[in-house]
Design a protein around this motif. Structure first.
Motif, PDB file in Angstrom:
ATOM      1  N   ASP A 101       0.847  -1.184   0.000  1.00 32.80           N
ATOM      2  CA  ASP A 101       0.000   0.000   0.000  1.00 32.80           C
ATOM      3  C   ASP A 101       0.886   1.239   0.000  1.00 32.80           C
ATOM      4  O   ASP A 101       1.706   1.430   0.899  1.00 32.80           O
ATOM      5  CB  ASP A 101      -0.881  -0.008   1.252  1.00 32.80           C
ATOM      6  CG  ASP A 101      -1.938   1.089   1.239  1.00 32.80           C
ATOM      7  OD1 ASP A 101      -1.608   2.222   0.851  1.00 32.80           O
ATOM      8  OD2 ASP A 101      -3.074   0.797   1.621  1.00 32.80           O
ATOM      9  N   PRO A 102       0.725   2.114  -0.986  1.00 36.22           N
ATOM     10  CA  PRO A 102       1.626   3.273  -1.078  1.00 36.22           C
ATOM     11  C   PRO A 102       1.506   4.238   0.085  1.00 36.22           C
ATOM     12  O   PRO A 102       2.407   5.032   0.325  1.00 36.22           O
ATOM     13  CB  PRO A 102       1.195   3.940  -2.389  1.00 36.22           C
ATOM     14  CG  PRO A 102      -0.215   3.493  -2.618  1.00 36.22           C
ATOM     15  CD  PRO A 102      -0.262   2.087  -2.087  1.00 36.22           C
ATOM     16  N   GLN A 103       0.397   4.191   0.852  1.00 39.49           N
ATOM     17  CA  GLN A 103       0.221   5.154   1.931  1.00 39.49           C
ATOM     18  C   GLN A 103       1.218   4.968   3.065  1.00 39.49           C
ATOM     19  O   GLN A 103       1.520   5.910   3.803  1.00 39.49           O
ATOM     20  CB  GLN A 103      -1.202   5.082   2.480  1.00 39.49           C
ATOM     21  CG  GLN A 103      -2.252   5.609   1.518  1.00 39.49           C
ATOM     22  CD  GLN A 103      -3.601   5.732   2.176  1.00 39.49           C
ATOM     23  OE1 GLN A 103      -3.900   6.721   2.834  1.00 39.49           O
ATOM     24  NE2 GLN A 103      -4.420   4.724   2.029  1.00 39.49           N
ATOM     25  N   TRP A 104       1.753   3.737   3.241  1.00 41.83           N
ATOM     26  CA  TRP A 104       2.664   3.579   4.362  1.00 41.83           C
ATOM     27  C   TRP A 104       3.923   4.406   4.161  1.00 41.83           C
ATOM     28  O   TRP A 104       4.587   4.806   5.130  1.00 41.83           O
ATOM     29  CB  TRP A 104       2.988   2.104   4.635  1.00 41.83           C
ATOM     30  CG  TRP A 104       3.936   1.425   3.676  1.00 41.83           C
ATOM     31  CD1 TRP A 104       3.617   0.627   2.631  1.00 41.83           C
ATOM     32  CD2 TRP A 104       5.369   1.450   3.716  1.00 41.83           C
ATOM     33  NE1 TRP A 104       4.742   0.171   2.003  1.00 41.83           N
ATOM     34  CE2 TRP A 104       5.835   0.652   2.648  1.00 41.83           C
ATOM     35  CE3 TRP A 104       6.310   2.077   4.542  1.00 41.83           C
ATOM     36  CZ2 TRP A 104       7.190   0.461   2.385  1.00 41.83           C
ATOM     37  CZ3 TRP A 104       7.657   1.888   4.274  1.00 41.83           C
ATOM     38  CH2 TRP A 104       8.084   1.081   3.216  1.00 41.83           C
ATOM     39  N   GLY A 105       4.256   4.717   2.922  1.00 39.31           N
ATOM     40  CA  GLY A 105       5.425   5.536   2.653  1.00 39.31           C
ATOM     41  C   GLY A 105       5.286   6.976   3.111  1.00 39.31           C
ATOM     42  O   GLY A 105       6.285   7.707   3.191  1.00 39.31           O
ATOM     43  N   LEU A 106       4.060   7.414   3.427  1.00 36.55           N
ATOM     44  CA  LEU A 106       3.851   8.787   3.862  1.00 36.55           C
ATOM     45  C   LEU A 106       4.480   9.062   5.228  1.00 36.55           C
ATOM     46  O   LEU A 106       4.821  10.207   5.533  1.00 36.55           O
ATOM     47  CB  LEU A 106       2.358   9.106   3.893  1.00 36.55           C
ATOM     48  CG  LEU A 106       1.683   9.185   2.514  1.00 36.55           C
ATOM     49  CD1 LEU A 106       0.177   9.312   2.665  1.00 36.55           C
ATOM     50  CD2 LEU A 106       2.229  10.342   1.695  1.00 36.55           C
ATOM     51  N   VAL A 107       4.632   8.052   6.043  1.00 33.76           N
ATOM     52  CA  VAL A 107       5.308   8.244   7.324  1.00 33.76           C
ATOM     53  C   VAL A 107       6.769   8.612   7.080  1.00 33.76           C
ATOM     54  O   VAL A 107       7.312   9.537   7.691  1.00 33.76           O
ATOM     55  CB  VAL A 107       5.186   6.984   8.202  1.00 33.76           C
ATOM     56  CG1 VAL A 107       6.021   7.130   9.477  1.00 33.76           C
ATOM     57  CG2 VAL A 107       3.728   6.722   8.566  1.00 33.76           C
ATOM     58  N   GLY A 108       7.420   7.894   6.155  1.00 34.23           N
ATOM     59  CA  GLY A 108       8.793   8.231   5.804  1.00 34.23           C
ATOM     60  C   GLY A 108       8.908   9.599   5.172  1.00 34.23           C
ATOM     61  O   GLY A 108       9.875  10.337   5.423  1.00 34.23           O
ATOM     62  N   LYS A 109       7.917   9.973   4.357  1.00 35.28           N
ATOM     63  CA  LYS A 109       7.923  11.300   3.748  1.00 35.28           C
ATOM     64  C   LYS A 109       7.812  12.379   4.826  1.00 35.28           C
ATOM     65  O   LYS A 109       8.484  13.421   4.745  1.00 35.28           O
ATOM     66  CB  LYS A 109       6.753  11.416   2.760  1.00 35.28           C
ATOM     67  CG  LYS A 109       6.559  12.817   2.171  1.00 35.28           C
ATOM     68  CD  LYS A 109       7.750  13.277   1.337  1.00 35.28           C
ATOM     69  CE  LYS A 109       7.485  14.643   0.728  1.00 35.28           C
ATOM     70  NZ  LYS A 109       8.604  15.115  -0.109  1.00 35.28           N
ATOM     71  N   PHE A 110       6.984  12.148   5.823  1.00 34.01           N
ATOM     72  CA  PHE A 110       6.861  13.088   6.925  1.00 34.01           C
ATOM     73  C   PHE A 110       8.223  13.278   7.606  1.00 34.01           C
ATOM     74  O   PHE A 110       8.644  14.397   7.893  1.00 34.01           O
ATOM     75  CB  PHE A 110       5.799  12.567   7.903  1.00 34.01           C
ATOM     76  CG  PHE A 110       5.451  13.505   9.032  1.00 34.01           C
ATOM     77  CD1 PHE A 110       5.732  14.858   8.978  1.00 34.01           C
ATOM     78  CD2 PHE A 110       4.824  13.024  10.173  1.00 34.01           C
ATOM     79  CE1 PHE A 110       5.395  15.720  10.018  1.00 34.01           C
ATOM     80  CE2 PHE A 110       4.479  13.866  11.222  1.00 34.01           C
ATOM     81  CZ  PHE A 110       4.780  15.222  11.143  1.00 34.01           C
ATOM     82  N   ALA A 111       8.931  12.186   7.832  1.00 28.24           N
ATOM     83  CA  ALA A 111      10.259  12.273   8.449  1.00 28.24           C
ATOM     84  C   ALA A 111      11.213  13.087   7.577  1.00 28.24           C
ATOM     85  O   ALA A 111      11.984  13.918   8.081  1.00 28.24           O
ATOM     86  CB  ALA A 111      10.819  10.880   8.694  1.00 28.24           C
ATOM     87  N   ASP A 112      11.162  12.865   6.268  1.00 25.46           N
ATOM     88  CA  ASP A 112      12.033  13.620   5.360  1.00 25.46           C
ATOM     89  C   ASP A 112      11.726  15.115   5.427  1.00 25.46           C
ATOM     90  O   ASP A 112      12.641  15.954   5.369  1.00 25.46           O
ATOM     91  CB  ASP A 112      11.863  13.115   3.925  1.00 25.46           C
ATOM     92  CG  ASP A 112      12.410  11.700   3.729  1.00 25.46           C
ATOM     93  OD1 ASP A 112      13.253  11.275   4.539  1.00 25.46           O
ATOM     94  OD2 ASP A 112      11.980  11.036   2.765  1.00 25.46           O
TER      95      ASP A 112
END
Length: 363
Positions: A101-112
């Protein structure tokens, strides 16, 4: 951006990512922080966000934002806060989602974005299962990125009812600060707020009815069968209390006997169960009104999420998109929990965090 330049009349400035209808922003605002902007992909949230939070809504995909997009909002004259709750559905135990699911990557984007923006404070709220998701890869990676950038990180699984929310709900709350320790403020120590305390004074309505003075105090309709079922239900009971002829086919199978928390009424004298995106449906959980023969209304669901009783979700005179509003409410950060986060940040700024700067109705 250093807090050395802080203005005591403007203790911190907030940008809220994945803001929805503004519950997290509203809690931070009530605590005394100045919310500047919220970002979300759902244009339908614009009215509620802007009209309740005195902040600008930006329809944008957070995955495509740059640090510069966010930095432009801050004045440079106050401490800065970057807040957010990435979509929790990929991590939720309520609904299985594929690992890709592509949404889990949003946590990493938030960190970036945190690393690029370098706010003084960071807060993230999500479902507790994020901690263990993908063997901790997502959550541990988030924390590691912040720590490498000089943040001290703390987190806990908060029991929302211990922070003045009239609802039993567990949420992951993370706080981080540059070069200083920050933790979520101590629990209130007060008695838990019950369903009766929260919604017992609302005027009665019937299933399928909207109260003439409040378009959000609207309840979904019930089929004749479900009307018989709710009349056979008692507060705190289950469908097992029904006569056999009212039970659903799935309940008669052995596999269905482990789901007692659907088609059920709340109890007056306890906090409510966890509000979900379908909390307006009698068959979706323990969402039956304790006394009236209907599911809880949208207004009742919002109050159980600790939205103020006058929180506006649509312009006056405009027909409410019933299911959309239910989804917005169920997805929201409980406002009182967000307020506790804001007070925790103020405490680290040396403000009197126990005296919210914005007073008003809470439940």
């Amino acid at each position: 951006m250093s807090s050395e330049n802080s203005d005591p009349t403007n203790p911190a400035e907030v940008v809220d990512l994945f803001c929805g209808v503004g519950a997290l922003s509203h809690g931070l605002k009530r605590a005394g922080l100045r919310v500047l902007a919220g970002y979300d992909t759902d244009e339908g949230c614009r009215f509620a966000y802007e009209s309740n939070n005195d902040a600008k809504f930006y329809k944008a995909d957070v995955s495509k934002l740059s640090a510069e997009d966010i930095k432009k909002h801050y004045s440079g004259q106050a401490p800065t806060v970057l807040a957010g709750c990435a979509p929790c559905q990929p991590f939720s135990t309520y609904k299985h989602r594929y690992a890709e699911d592509p949404q889990w990557g949003l946590v990493g984007k938030f960190a970036d974005l945190v690393v690029g923006v370098e706010p003084d404070f960071v807060t993230m709220e999500n479902v507790p299962s994020l901690v263990a998701y993908k063997n901790g890869e997502v959550f541990n990676g988030f924390c590691a990125k912040l720590e490498a950038a000089g943040y001290q990180v703390s987190w806990e699984i908060a029991k929302c009812e211990e922070f003045g929310v009239p609802q039993r709900r567990r949420r992951l709350v993370l706080l981080a600060a540059k070069d200083q320790t920050i933790e979520l403020k101590a629990k209130s120590g007060k008695d838990l707020i019950s369903v009766r305390d929260a919604i017992g004074n609302l005027p009665p309505i019937s299933a399928g009815e909207t109260h003439p003075d409040d378009p959000l105090h609207a309840a979904s309709s019930l089929s004749p069968l479900n009307l018989m079922r709710i009349r056979a239900s008692r507060p705190g009971g289950t469908w097992r209390d029904w006569p056999e002829d009212l039970r659903a086919e799935c309940h008669r199978r052995d596999s269905g006997k482990t789901y007692p928390g659907v088609y059920a009424r709340m109890t007056w004298d306890d906090p409510s169960p966890t509000m979900t995106t379908q909390c307006y449906g009698f068959g979706n959980g323990r969402f039956g009104h304790p006394e009236q023969d209907r599911a809880i209304s949208l207004r009742e669901a919002a109050i159980l999420q600790s939205f103020p009783g006058d929180y506006a979700f649509a312009p006056e005179g405009k027909k409410l998109p019933f299911k959309e509003v239910g989804r917005w409410i169920g997805n929201a950060v409980p406002v009182k929990l967000a307020e506790a986060v804001g007070e925790s940040i103020l405490r680290n700024l040396g403000s009197s965090a126990n005296e919210p700067r914005i007073q008003g109705e809470t439940v």
